[in-house]
Design a protein around this motif. Structure first.
Motif, PDB file in Angstrom:
ATOM      1  N   UNK A 224      37.391  38.987 -19.694  1.00 49.49           N
ATOM      2  CA  UNK A 224      38.697  38.383 -19.432  1.00 49.49           C
ATOM      3  C   UNK A 224      39.033  38.271 -17.949  1.00 49.49           C
ATOM      4  N   UNK A 225      38.069  38.590 -17.086  1.00 45.00           N
ATOM      5  CA  UNK A 225      38.324  38.550 -15.647  1.00 45.00           C
ATOM      6  C   UNK A 225      37.348  37.608 -14.956  1.00 45.00           C
ATOM      7  N   UNK A 226      37.843  36.927 -13.925  1.00 44.15           N
ATOM      8  CA  UNK A 226      36.982  36.064 -13.136  1.00 44.15           C
ATOM      9  C   UNK A 226      36.147  36.893 -12.166  1.00 44.15           C
ATOM     10  N   UNK A 227      35.114  36.261 -11.614  1.00 45.63           N
ATOM     11  CA  UNK A 227      34.216  36.940 -10.701  1.00 45.63           C
ATOM     12  C   UNK A 227      34.573  36.615  -9.250  1.00 45.63           C
ATOM     13  N   UNK A 228      34.400  37.607  -8.392  1.00 45.13           N
ATOM     14  CA  UNK A 228      34.698  37.415  -6.979  1.00 45.13           C
ATOM     15  C   UNK A 228      33.808  36.343  -6.368  1.00 45.13           C
ATOM     16  N   UNK A 229      32.538  36.299  -6.804  1.00 48.28           N
ATOM     17  CA  UNK A 229      31.598  35.329  -6.244  1.00 48.28           C
ATOM     18  C   UNK A 229      31.720  33.940  -6.846  1.00 48.28           C
ATOM     19  N   UNK A 230      32.418  33.821  -7.979  1.00 50.51           N
ATOM     20  CA  UNK A 230      32.655  32.514  -8.604  1.00 50.51           C
ATOM     21  C   UNK A 230      34.125  32.440  -9.037  1.00 50.51           C
ATOM     22  N   UNK A 286      26.044  44.668  -6.447  1.00 50.50           N
ATOM     23  CA  UNK A 286      26.446  43.276  -6.265  1.00 50.50           C
ATOM     24  C   UNK A 286      25.231  42.365  -6.158  1.00 50.50           C
ATOM     25  N   UNK A 287      24.181  42.843  -5.500  1.00 44.14           N
ATOM     26  CA  UNK A 287      22.960  42.064  -5.343  1.00 44.14           C
ATOM     27  C   UNK A 287      22.368  41.690  -6.700  1.00 44.14           C
ATOM     28  N   UNK A 288      22.499  42.587  -7.671  1.00 47.51           N
ATOM     29  CA  UNK A 288      21.942  42.348  -9.003  1.00 47.51           C
ATOM     30  C   UNK A 288      23.007  41.892 -10.008  1.00 47.51           C
ATOM     31  N   UNK A 289      24.149  41.475  -9.501  1.00 51.18           N
ATOM     32  CA  UNK A 289      25.175  40.953 -10.383  1.00 51.18           C
ATOM     33  C   UNK A 289      25.846  42.009 -11.236  1.00 51.18           C
ATOM     34  N   UNK A 290      25.969  43.225 -10.689  1.00 48.64           N
ATOM     35  CA  UNK A 290      26.588  44.331 -11.408  1.00 48.64           C
ATOM     36  C   UNK A 290      27.887  44.732 -10.716  1.00 48.64           C
ATOM     37  N   UNK A 291      28.787  45.335 -11.473  1.00 44.77           N
ATOM     38  CA  UNK A 291      30.043  45.848 -10.918  1.00 44.77           C
ATOM     39  C   UNK A 291      30.109  47.353 -11.169  1.00 44.77           C
ATOM     40  N   UNK A 292      30.461  48.166 -10.153  1.00 42.00           N
ATOM     41  CA  UNK A 292      30.500  49.618 -10.346  1.00 42.00           C
ATOM     42  C   UNK A 292      31.545  50.027 -11.380  1.00 42.00           C
ATOM     43  N   UNK A 293      31.217  51.060 -12.164  1.00 34.81           N
ATOM     44  CA  UNK A 293      32.154  51.619 -13.139  1.00 34.81           C
ATOM     45  C   UNK A 293      32.503  53.061 -12.780  1.00 34.81           C
TER      46      UNK A 293
END
Length: 324
Positions: A224-230, A286-293
């Motif tokens: 439900x959230x947009x991505x910072x890079x897109x 971020x390099x691998x398209x992941x977000x920290x949890x």
């Protein structure tokens, strides 16, 4: 009797404190179910270096690929529960493989300790720009219906999140899309760019360069959230797709054998969470398209218990069987 009880309680307290004071007493082995040099391995080695500094002991990565992650997971499940053998894994061996293999040699709840969810994958649905005219999920659904039974979707392995999510989407919308399983994300993306498949769900890190070049077109980000890079890419929820089954699961987690002493578990949780939120780890994610949890142990367990039944349902719907 009261005196003996107090002595026993004191011994327990001293024992817990002793674990905290002496742990770690030797190098820690971080078991990873992937080959050296892969994305998970790179993340594991970055985490190992950071945690080693925080804990004052070397953290050594032990690569155990194969059998859909079963070998690595089983090795940790059977290890001595002293905190010196840990598992860093994708979510599949704990969330989908148990439902894809007739006899898994471990029980996730019984044999493993939940330490933290390090990060979560940012999954995007994308299409080949030349093959598919759709620019959003509604248009794609209409196009796929018009080409029913002729649309091929890719995944980077049977039972992976992209496979299960696309299988559910196809089934629930009666699109009859055809699954093409690849041994890894890179060959899947290569064929998506080349037009051998028309649509796929993949990580932001792998898809973004081709989206920016125009060879692929992103339709939606899962969740439900947009991505910072897109930032211009709408989420699934924004496009009216709110099926609970389509909530993405792409964790990378840290676990240990069941029965870790509470003080050891608390130490590992604290230092792993701090490492996951470090500047270097966040850049690697971020390099691998992941977000920290960086969740707590309790949050990880609650999330697992809420997610596992949904993944079981998706596995059964897809008919996925693990390739061991």
């Amino acid at each position: 009797m009261k005196f003996k009880f107090l002595l026993a309680m004191a011994a327990l307290t001293l024992g817990a404190a002793g674990h905290a004071d002496t742990f770690p007493s030797k190098p820690i082995t971080l078991v990873v179910p992937s080959v050296a040099g892969g994305g998970l391995d790179v993340l594991a080695r970055t985490l190992a270096e950071d945690m080693g500094k925080r804990l004052g002991q070397a953290v050594v990565v032990d690569n155990k690929p194969g059998a859909a992650g079963i070998l690595a997971t089983q090795a940790v499940a059977r290890a001595t529960p002293d905190g010196h053998t840990l598992l860093m894994t994708l979510s599949a061996p704990i969330l989908t493989v148990p439902y894809m293999v007739a006899k898994v040699p471990y029980d996730v709840r019984r044999d493993l300790s939940f330490i933290t969810q390090l990060c979560n994958g940012q999954l995007v649905m994308a299409v080949n720009s030349k093959a598919v005219p759709a620019r959003n999920m509604q248009e794609f659904t209409q196009w796929a219906m018009q080409n029913k039974g002729q649309v091929n979707y890719g995944s980077f392995g049977i039972g992976t999140a992209p496979h299960l999510l696309n299988a559910y989407f196809s089934h629930s919308r009666k699109l009859d899309m055809v699954h093409a399983a690849y041994k890894g994300e890179a060959p899947m993306v290569q064929d998506l760019v080349g037009g051998q498949i028309q649509v796929a769900i993949g990580s932001l890190g792998s898809l973004l360069p081709h989206i920016e070049s125009g060879r692929l077109r992103a339709l939606a980000v899962f969740g439900d959230k947009r991505l910072k890079d897109l930032p211009s890419l709408p989420s699934m929820a924004e496009q009216g797709i709110t099926d609970p089954e389509l909530q993405p699961v792409g964790w990378i987690v840290l676990m240990g054998p069941a029965g870790l002493p509470p003080a050891v578990l608390a130490t590992l949780e604290k230092e792993a969470r701090a490492a996951a939120l470090s500047t270097l780890m966040k850049a690697r994610f971020q390099l691998y398209g992941m977000a920290p949890m960086a969740t707590s142990s309790a949050e990880f367990l609650r999330d697992y218990e809420a997610t596992a039944p949904r993944m079981e349902q998706l596995v059964r719907l897809s008919g996925a069987k693990a390739e061991q």
